[in-house]
Scaffold this active site. Sequence first.
Site, PDB file in Angstrom:
ATOM      1  N   ASP A  18      71.894  45.113  34.347  1.00  0.00           N
ATOM      2  CA  ASP A  18      72.254  43.960  35.174  1.00  0.00           C
ATOM      3  C   ASP A  18      72.247  44.419  36.623  1.00  0.00           C
ATOM      4  O   ASP A  18      73.021  45.302  36.999  1.00  0.00           O
ATOM      5  CB  ASP A  18      73.643  43.444  34.778  1.00  0.00           C
ATOM      6  CG  ASP A  18      74.068  42.236  35.594  1.00  0.00           C
ATOM      7  OD1 ASP A  18      73.763  41.115  35.183  1.00  0.00           O
ATOM      8  OD2 ASP A  18      74.707  42.429  36.653  1.00  0.00           O
ATOM      9  N   GLU A  42      66.883  41.559  33.893  1.00  0.00           N
ATOM     10  CA  GLU A  42      66.816  40.152  34.280  1.00  0.00           C
ATOM     11  C   GLU A  42      65.488  39.858  34.973  1.00  0.00           C
ATOM     12  O   GLU A  42      65.011  40.654  35.778  1.00  0.00           O
ATOM     13  CB  GLU A  42      67.956  39.818  35.243  1.00  0.00           C
ATOM     14  CG  GLU A  42      69.337  40.050  34.677  1.00  0.00           C
ATOM     15  CD  GLU A  42      70.372  40.118  35.769  1.00  0.00           C
ATOM     16  OE1 GLU A  42      71.196  39.194  35.860  1.00  0.00           O
ATOM     17  OE2 GLU A  42      70.344  41.097  36.544  1.00  0.00           O
ATOM     18  N   CYS A  68      80.146  35.059  26.450  1.00  0.00           N
ATOM     19  CA  CYS A  68      80.946  36.107  25.825  1.00  0.00           C
ATOM     20  C   CYS A  68      80.089  36.883  24.819  1.00  0.00           C
ATOM     21  O   CYS A  68      79.491  36.273  23.918  1.00  0.00           O
ATOM     22  CB  CYS A  68      82.160  35.514  25.118  1.00  0.00           C
ATOM     23  SG  CYS A  68      83.184  36.753  24.291  1.00  0.00           S
ATOM     24  N   CYS A  94      81.996  36.321  21.041  1.00  0.00           N
ATOM     25  CA  CYS A  94      81.984  35.051  20.300  1.00  0.00           C
ATOM     26  C   CYS A  94      80.867  34.105  20.732  1.00  0.00           C
ATOM     27  O   CYS A  94      80.631  33.087  20.079  1.00  0.00           O
ATOM     28  CB  CYS A  94      83.334  34.346  20.435  1.00  0.00           C
ATOM     29  SG  CYS A  94      83.689  33.739  22.115  1.00  0.00           S
ATOM     30  N   CYS A  96      87.068  35.961  28.401  1.00  0.00           N
ATOM     31  CA  CYS A  96      86.659  34.802  27.604  1.00  0.00           C
ATOM     32  C   CYS A  96      87.860  33.903  27.332  1.00  0.00           C
ATOM     33  O   CYS A  96      88.888  34.359  26.807  1.00  0.00           O
ATOM     34  CB  CYS A  96      86.030  35.273  26.295  1.00  0.00           C
ATOM     35  SG  CYS A  96      85.470  33.910  25.242  1.00  0.00           S
ATOM     36  N   CYS A 110      87.999  33.577  23.020  1.00  0.00           N
ATOM     37  CA  CYS A 110      88.466  34.644  22.126  1.00  0.00           C
ATOM     38  C   CYS A 110      89.307  35.697  22.834  1.00  0.00           C
ATOM     39  O   CYS A 110      89.871  36.573  22.171  1.00  0.00           O
ATOM     40  CB  CYS A 110      87.284  35.313  21.433  1.00  0.00           C
ATOM     41  SG  CYS A 110      86.251  36.328  22.527  1.00  0.00           S
ATOM     42  N   ASP A 152      79.695  42.737  35.044  1.00  0.00           N
ATOM     43  CA  ASP A 152      78.331  43.278  35.075  1.00  0.00           C
ATOM     44  C   ASP A 152      77.969  43.920  33.734  1.00  0.00           C
ATOM     45  O   ASP A 152      76.815  43.841  33.287  1.00  0.00           O
ATOM     46  CB  ASP A 152      78.189  44.295  36.203  1.00  0.00           C
ATOM     47  CG  ASP A 152      78.287  43.665  37.575  1.00  0.00           C
ATOM     48  OD1 ASP A 152      78.134  42.428  37.661  1.00  0.00           O
ATOM     49  OD2 ASP A 152      78.517  44.388  38.563  1.00  0.00           O
TER      50      ASP A 152
END
Length: 267
Positions: free
Chosen positions: A61, A145, A218, A221, A237, A240, A247
């Site tokens: 990232d 990315e 997330c 989940c 999150c 969860c 990052d």
Amino acid sequence: PVTRVRLQGVGHVKVHQHRPVVGKVKTVSVKREGRRWYVILTAEQTAPEPLPQTGSMVGIDMGITNFLADSGGEFVPNPRHGAKAAARLEAAQQALARCKRGSRRRRKAVEVVARLHRKVRRQRLDHAHKTALGLVREHDFIAHEDLRIRNMSKAPAPKPDPATPGSFLPNGAAAKAGLNRSIADAGWGVFLTILTAKAACAGREVMAVDPRNTSRRCPQCGHTAKENRPTQEKFHCVSCGHHAHADTVGALNVLRAGLVRREAQPA
């Protein structure tokens, strides 16, 4: 080592050889940067042997605070070469602006500015090469990315003030200009080009994926929400309760998206 190169119309010229030439030389070109001259050789080589398999896969990232974060929780700091040289560059450019055009003093000032820019460019390239080489040596599969850097650096559109015709509201242009400088200083585009080239030579696989929501989804989940990222660095999150560095979460999601795209490709 010092050697000689024969240039048509010039003769034999002494040069400082950067490294041994491997393969058959196909073209020779000469480039000038400031007061320095460079001889660039293009050689035809046999295909390099791929690196041994490591069995490792990674997602990365790209960022501003950290140059990159990987899916294993590691970070590469952003060296900020341009920002560190900004004060010296500003002083050199101010000195240049005070010089009379065509004067000897101005020519020297131009060389000082060019030398500072050249140093920053080389530092940025050196960091990109070393970071890319480390990734290629350690991992068989690298997902990143698919950044649209040119679009990310666009200036914000002006905001007309409906209450006062002909006037405009603040649109964050000053803050965006600072962000654009940071993006340019990081050199993401140069790094990704170098990474792709090194991976191809080493027999590694590089995959670009859609970056949308990678830092808001997330990895535990799959819940995606803007609220999952309360700050620039924190991920928590709301579904969860999973928490980590934002990052690192982005890099994990990039890796998963890369593996999904890889499986979807025809054999």
